[in-house]
Structure formats: structure tokens, C-alpha cells
Motif scaffolding. Structure first.
Motif, mmCIF file in Angstrom:
data_model
loop_
_atom_site.group_PDB
_atom_site.id
_atom_site.type_symbol
_atom_site.label_atom_id
_atom_site.label_comp_id
_atom_site.label_asym_id
_atom_site.label_seq_id
_atom_site.Cartn_x
_atom_site.Cartn_y
_atom_site.Cartn_z
ATOM 1 N N PHE A 148 17.278 9.882 1.421
ATOM 2 C CA PHE A 148 16.996 9.763 2.864
ATOM 3 C C PHE A 148 16.887 8.424 3.347
ATOM 4 C CE2 PHE A 148 14.714 10.302 6.692
ATOM 5 C CZ PHE A 148 15.040 11.338 7.151
ATOM 6 N N GLY A 149 17.621 8.033 4.491
ATOM 7 C CA GLY A 149 17.624 6.672 4.906
ATOM 8 C C GLY A 149 17.689 5.593 4.301
ATOM 9 N N ASP A 150 18.345 5.418 3.393
ATOM 10 C CA ASP A 150 18.426 4.301 2.363
ATOM 11 C C ASP A 150 19.713 3.673 2.740
ATOM 12 O OD1 ASP A 150 18.658 2.437 0.219
ATOM 13 O OD2 ASP A 150 17.756 3.521 -1.025
ATOM 14 N N LEU A 151 19.868 2.782 3.250
ATOM 15 C CA LEU A 151 20.949 1.967 3.907
ATOM 16 C C LEU A 151 21.816 1.240 2.689
ATOM 17 C CD1 LEU A 151 22.825 1.729 6.122
ATOM 18 C CD2 LEU A 151 21.634 -0.340 6.883
ATOM 19 N N GLU A 152 20.861 0.655 1.689
ATOM 20 C CA GLU A 152 21.265 -0.223 0.779
ATOM 21 C C GLU A 152 22.031 0.896 -0.265
ATOM 22 O OE1 GLU A 152 21.484 -3.228 1.164
ATOM 23 O OE2 GLU A 152 22.739 -3.069 -0.555
ATOM 24 N N ALA A 153 21.664 2.020 -0.456
ATOM 25 C CA ALA A 153 22.065 3.112 -1.468
ATOM 26 C C ALA A 153 23.484 3.549 -0.678
ATOM 27 C CB ALA A 153 21.228 4.353 -1.629
ATOM 28 N N VAL A 154 23.561 3.524 0.568
ATOM 29 C CA VAL A 154 24.824 3.814 1.144
ATOM 30 C C VAL A 154 26.021 3.103 0.870
ATOM 31 C CG1 VAL A 154 26.051 4.574 3.450
ATOM 32 C CG2 VAL A 154 23.514 5.284 2.998
ATOM 33 N N ARG A 155 25.551 1.634 1.227
ATOM 34 C CA ARG A 155 26.433 0.650 0.735
ATOM 35 C C ARG A 155 26.989 0.518 -0.529
ATOM 36 N NH1 ARG A 155 22.946 -3.124 3.857
ATOM 37 N NH2 ARG A 155 23.962 -3.511 5.795
ATOM 38 N N GLU A 156 26.055 0.816 -1.578
ATOM 39 C CA GLU A 156 26.445 0.669 -2.936
ATOM 40 C C GLU A 156 27.186 2.113 -3.453
ATOM 41 O OE1 GLU A 156 22.674 0.442 -5.281
ATOM 42 O OE2 GLU A 156 22.369 -1.314 -4.376
ATOM 43 N N ALA A 157 26.916 3.033 -2.563
ATOM 44 C CA ALA A 157 27.739 4.233 -2.971
ATOM 45 C C ALA A 157 29.201 4.232 -2.615
ATOM 46 C CB ALA A 157 27.181 5.470 -2.283
ATOM 47 N N LEU A 158 29.537 3.251 -1.492
ATOM 48 C CA LEU A 158 31.219 2.913 -1.005
ATOM 49 C C LEU A 158 31.991 2.755 -2.205
ATOM 50 C CD1 LEU A 158 30.333 1.188 2.435
ATOM 51 C CD2 LEU A 158 30.709 3.686 2.089
ATOM 52 N N ASP A 159 33.042 3.457 -2.206
ATOM 53 C CA ASP A 159 34.276 2.839 -3.215
ATOM 54 C C ASP A 159 35.335 3.163 -2.678
ATOM 55 O OD1 ASP A 159 34.468 5.614 -3.719
ATOM 56 O OD2 ASP A 159 33.330 5.516 -5.581
ATOM 57 N N GLU A 160 36.519 3.274 -3.396
ATOM 58 C CA GLU A 160 37.852 3.322 -2.647
ATOM 59 C C GLU A 160 38.284 4.767 -2.507
ATOM 60 O OE1 GLU A 160 36.942 2.116 -5.771
ATOM 61 O OE2 GLU A 160 37.719 3.459 -7.318
ATOM 62 N N THR A 161 37.145 5.768 -2.926
ATOM 63 C CA THR A 161 37.522 7.061 -2.758
ATOM 64 C C THR A 161 36.805 7.724 -1.329
ATOM 65 O OG1 THR A 161 35.720 7.928 -3.959
ATOM 66 C CG2 THR A 161 37.512 7.699 -5.329
ATOM 67 N N THR A 162 35.811 6.675 -0.831
ATOM 68 C CA THR A 162 34.968 7.281 0.290
ATOM 69 C C THR A 162 35.773 7.523 1.543
ATOM 70 O OG1 THR A 162 33.356 5.614 -0.514
ATOM 71 C CG2 THR A 162 32.947 6.669 1.628
ATOM 72 N N ALA A 163 35.567 8.692 2.266
ATOM 73 C CA ALA A 163 36.424 9.121 3.311
ATOM 74 C C ALA A 163 35.445 8.728 4.649
ATOM 75 C CB ALA A 163 36.714 10.517 3.282
ATOM 76 N N GLY A 164 34.090 8.845 4.354
ATOM 77 C CA GLY A 164 33.062 8.835 5.412
ATOM 78 C C GLY A 164 31.635 9.129 4.904
ATOM 79 N N ILE A 165 30.873 9.260 5.968
ATOM 80 C CA ILE A 165 29.431 9.573 6.062
ATOM 81 C C ILE A 165 29.235 10.903 6.579
ATOM 82 C CG2 ILE A 165 27.293 8.677 6.176
ATOM 83 C CD1 ILE A 165 28.336 5.916 6.038
ATOM 84 N N LEU A 166 28.472 11.659 5.870
ATOM 85 C CA LEU A 166 27.921 13.109 6.601
ATOM 86 C C LEU A 166 26.655 13.218 6.751
ATOM 87 C CD1 LEU A 166 28.473 15.955 7.425
ATOM 88 C CD2 LEU A 166 28.762 16.649 5.190
ATOM 89 N N ILE A 167 25.943 13.540 7.898
ATOM 90 C CA ILE A 167 24.855 13.547 8.026
ATOM 91 C C ILE A 167 24.229 14.229 9.183
ATOM 92 C CG2 ILE A 167 24.796 11.292 9.785
ATOM 93 C CD1 ILE A 167 22.194 10.380 8.445
ATOM 94 N N GLU A 168 22.992 14.973 9.107
ATOM 95 C CA GLU A 168 22.386 15.649 10.238
ATOM 96 C C GLU A 168 21.532 14.581 10.831
ATOM 97 O OE1 GLU A 168 20.232 19.302 8.560
ATOM 98 O OE2 GLU A 168 21.108 18.259 6.862
ATOM 99 N N PRO A 169 21.655 14.340 12.090
ATOM 100 C CA PRO A 169 20.743 13.137 12.881
ATOM 101 C C PRO A 169 19.151 13.687 12.768
ATOM 102 C CG PRO A 169 22.612 13.667 14.125
ATOM 103 C CD PRO A 169 22.802 14.589 13.110
ATOM 104 N N VAL A 170 19.154 14.727 12.614
ATOM 105 C CA VAL A 170 17.613 15.511 12.293
ATOM 106 C C VAL A 170 17.943 16.562 11.358
ATOM 107 C CG1 VAL A 170 15.512 16.517 13.216
ATOM 108 C CG2 VAL A 170 16.574 15.082 14.895
#
Ligand SMILES: *Cc1c(COP(=O)(O)O)cnc(C)c1O
Length: 402
Positions: free
Chosen positions: A161-183
Motif C-alpha cells: 500500500f502506498g509504496d511508490l518505490e515498489a511500483v517503480r520496481e514492479a514496472l517491466d516490459e509487460t506492464t499495461a497500467g496501474i489499477l487502484i481504488e483512490p480510497v
């Protein structure tokens, strides 16, 4: 012996005969303050005269034609939703899970249509809930919903939850997007910081990814804005909505920009019932009210009032309540007792609320709630705190006596 109703819910032994604004009434005439709103669905309370009129008027004329023909109510509702939001186009569904299925399919199709079919992975967040279909339980990533249902649908990668660094690290050539509930709703009324949503938007722009929002629970006025992402001053590419948009009639929608929807053409997706005339009549009726002058101002005012009063209760009953959190009329109480006990105690006070993750009690009043109803809820919550405090004292003195 199995019950005639598949026993997938642990239900309260309680049923209602009718609804009246913020109240539900049992067959014997007992009134319950409904601050669960059927899990954030009954945004205008029960039996709202305008919604009753919209539905019964439509019911007497035409129920269903299928999407093989134009449905005027769809054109009207889609027009209004696109005018009120970031979106250029809308697909109607019957539920939140279907709205999210459409959102997920659209995100994948976008990259396929742009010559990159290998980009089908969506990054999701711990605590997420996106529905109960095979794809949406995979997206939510919660073991308790996946267990026993075979291999999880591929293409979801979950980060803390809320971990921007982890999002960056998870990005790769298969990434289509980011899915999130704002709340996060089911996850326990966990609000993502506006700065975090802004950072996700920037990351998507930088990498050519789609930002997909799930506003099934937090959307349609619940947080005091028409949609929760407006608090962060960002817009998504795709967004699933449901729950409150139907005010109690099964209705959902997938909203998208023209660019994000570029892969969806005749035959790409469908639904027999989605956008049916009855649902459209009610959806338009909900917007008549929610888009009306001062409606969202009232949600914000009542939300502020409720959270201020709950903050006072937390100060006075810190031994029972650990935390109050949320936005607008989407509020979480984190008690120091099991949330199920707290919800049951509220029920004994004739008030309905809903449990959630992280031991949270969700308070989701109808968006038409008045100060008087807010006060009544606060009194009942305080009464529950007093009973738990008395129980705790008794337990403590019993322990001391041993
Ligand atoms: C309720 C919910 C869903 C699923 O909606 P259904 O209508 O039950 O399919 C999806 N996402 C979120 C955030 C929800 O709260």
C-alpha cells in the motif's frame, strides 16, 4: 443439509420490510438507522421519491430491448457522465465486478491495439478489492478469495500500500497500467495520499501506461467530490464505477478516454443486460439529484460534522476506539475490540454499519443524511463505546480479583 440459498454469506438474523430515507424498517415496525447503505449503494437512502418515480415510470413503459438497438436512456446517461468527468465514452454493466472486468480488458486491449500485446500486466495494491469474478479476485490478490478456485488469472502484480518505490520496481516490459481504488473500501477505508495518486499519474505518463481507477465504492459523491480522484487533482484513463450510481438498482459502468478505449470496437465486449432501460432510468435519476446544486456541499458538510464528532468520541473513549479515518461520508472506525463485535453492538442499538479489513467498521451513511441523523448515529456509537468500556472494566476487575 445445505440451505436453499447457497451459504456464501454469514448473515445477521435480521430482515427488513421497507425503507424510508436513512432508515430500514422490520416487519414488526422496528426502525434501524442504515449507515451502511447496502455497502455504499443506497446513496439517496431508501425509497427516494424521485428514484421511485423514475423506476416506476420506466417500468410501465419498457423494461428491456437488448443492446442490438439504441437505448435513449444510455445515450442520456453516457452524455451526462462524460460531461461531468474526464471520460469521453462509457460502457454500462450490471455490477462493480463487471465494470472492473471491462476496465481490465480495455487496458489490455489498448496496448494490443497499439502493437504491444505483451503489455497486459496491471500493478495493484495490497488490501485492494475489485470484485469476485476470476479476473477481479486475481486483481484484488487476497488469498482468502483466491483459495480453491484454481490458478489465478495471470497479469496482476501486487505491491504494498502506498509504496511508490515498489511500483517503480514492479514496472517491466509487460506492464499495461496501474489499477487502484483512490480510497480502499473493503480493505478498511484506507485513503491514498493525493501526492501518491499524482505520482502514479506522472509514472503512467512517463512510461505510456494507463491509470485505471476503481471508484466502485468511493465514487458518485461518497467522498464529497463526484469522484474521489478529484481530491488529488488528477484524471485516470479508465475508471470503473457501480454501487451508488444505481442507488440500489444493479448498475455499473466503465468510463474511459477516447485514447484508452481505442481498442474497443464492435464485438470487443458486450452484455445482455448492461445499460438496460430500467437501470438507465434510475441512473439518470441518481444524477438528477447528485449533480444538483449544493448536493456535494452537503456531503462534505455532513462528512466533516461526522468526523469531528467521531474524533471527540475517540478522545473520550480512546480505550475502545483506536482510530477514525476516511473522507467525506466514507468513514472508518478502528475499534480496539473485534470489528464484528462492534458492528453487532451497533446493531443492538438499531444502527447498521459494515465491517472491513484491518478490523475497521465502515460508516457509509446515505449521502442525503441530515444533521439530526448524524447526531443519532454519534449517540449510538457513543453508547456502544460505553458498553465496551464497562465490559473492559468488569474484565479488568475480575482479573484483579483472581
Ligand atoms: C463492491 C466493489 C466491487 C465489486 O462490485 P460488485 O457489484 O459486488 O461486483 C469492486 N470494487 C470495489 C472497490 C468495490 O467496493
Amino acid at each position: 443439509m445445505i440451505t436453499p440459498i447457497l451459504p456464501t454469506y454469514a448473515r445477521f438474523d435480521l430482515s427488513f420490510e421497507k425503507g424510508d430515507g436513512a432508515y430500514l424498517v422490520t416487519a414488526s415496525g422496528e426502525r434501524y438507522l442504515d449507515f451502511g447503505s447496502g455497502i455504499a449503494v443506497n446513496c439517496l437512502g431508501h425509497a427516494h421519491p424521485h428514484l421511485v418515480e423514475c423506476l416506476t415510470d420506466q417500468a410501465s413503459r419498457l423494461w428491456h430491448t437488448s443492446n442490438l438497438y439504441n437505448i435513449p436512456g444510455q445515450q442520456k446517461l453516457a452524455q451526462r457522465l462524460t460531461e461531468a468527468t474526464f471520460a469521453d465514452t462509457v460502457f454500462f454493466t450490471n455490477s462493480g465486478a463487471e465494470a472492473m472486468e471491462c476496465s481490465i480488458k480495455m487496458a489490455r486491449k489498448y496496448h494490443a491495439a497499439n502493437g504491444q500485446p505483451e503489455r497486459y500486466t496491471l500493478i495493484t495494491f495490497e488490501g485492494a478489492f475489485h470484485g469476485r469474478t476470476l479476473a477481479t479476485i486475481a486483481a484484488g490478490g487476497q488469498e482468502k478469495y483466491l483459495e480453491g478456485f484454481g490458478p489465478a488469472v495471470e497479469g496482476f502484480k501486487q505491491v504494498p500500500f502506498g509504496d511508490l518505490e515498489a511500483v517503480r520496481e514492479a514496472l517491466d516490459e509487460t506492464t499495461a497500467g496501474i489499477l487502484i481504488e483512490p480510497v480502499q473500501g473493503e480493505g478498511g477505508i484506507r485513503v491514498f495520499e493525493p501526492s501518491f495518486l499524482k505520482a502514479l499519474r506522472a509514472l503512467c505518463d512517463e512510461h505510456g501506461l494507463l491509470l485505471v481507477l476503481d471508484e466502485v465504492q468511493c465514487g458518485v459523491g461518497r467522498t464529497g467530490k463526484l469522484f474521489a480522484h478529484e481530491w488529488a487533482g488528477i484524471t485516470p484513463d479508465i475508471m470503473g464505477i457501480a454501487k451508488a450510481i444505481g442507488g440500489g438498482f444493479p448498475l455499473g459502468a466503465c468510463l474511459a478516454t477516447e485514447d484508452a478505449a481505442c481498442g474497443m470496437v464492435a464485438g470487443s465486449h458486450g452484455s445482455t443486460y448492461g445499460g438496460n432501460p430500467l437501470a438507465m432510468a434510475v441512473g439518470n435519476g441518481v444524477l438528477d439529484i447528485v449533480l444538483g446544486d449544493g448536493f456535494l456541499d452537503n456531503v462534505r458538510a455532513m462528512g466533516l460534522l461526522l468526523s469531528q464528532k467521531l474524533a471527540r468520541i475517540k478522545d473520550e473513549h480512546g480505550d475502545v476506539i483506536e482510530e477514525i479515518r476516511g473522507e467525506g461520508l466514507m468513514i472508518g472506525i478502528r475499534p480496539r475490540v473485534p470489528n464484528t463485535d462492534f458492528v453487532a453492538a451497533l446493531k443492538d442499538q438499531h444502527m447498521l454499519a459494515v465491517g472491513a479489513g484491518e478490523n475497521v467498521v465502515r460508516i457509509l451513511p446515505p449521502l442525503i443524511s441530515t444533521e439530526k441523523e448524524i447526531d443519532e448515529a454519534v449517540e449510538k456509537i457513543e453508547a456502544v463505546c460505553r458498553t465496551f468500556r464497562a465490559d473492559m472494566k468488569q474484565a479488568a476487575s475480575a482479573g484483579a480479583a483472581e
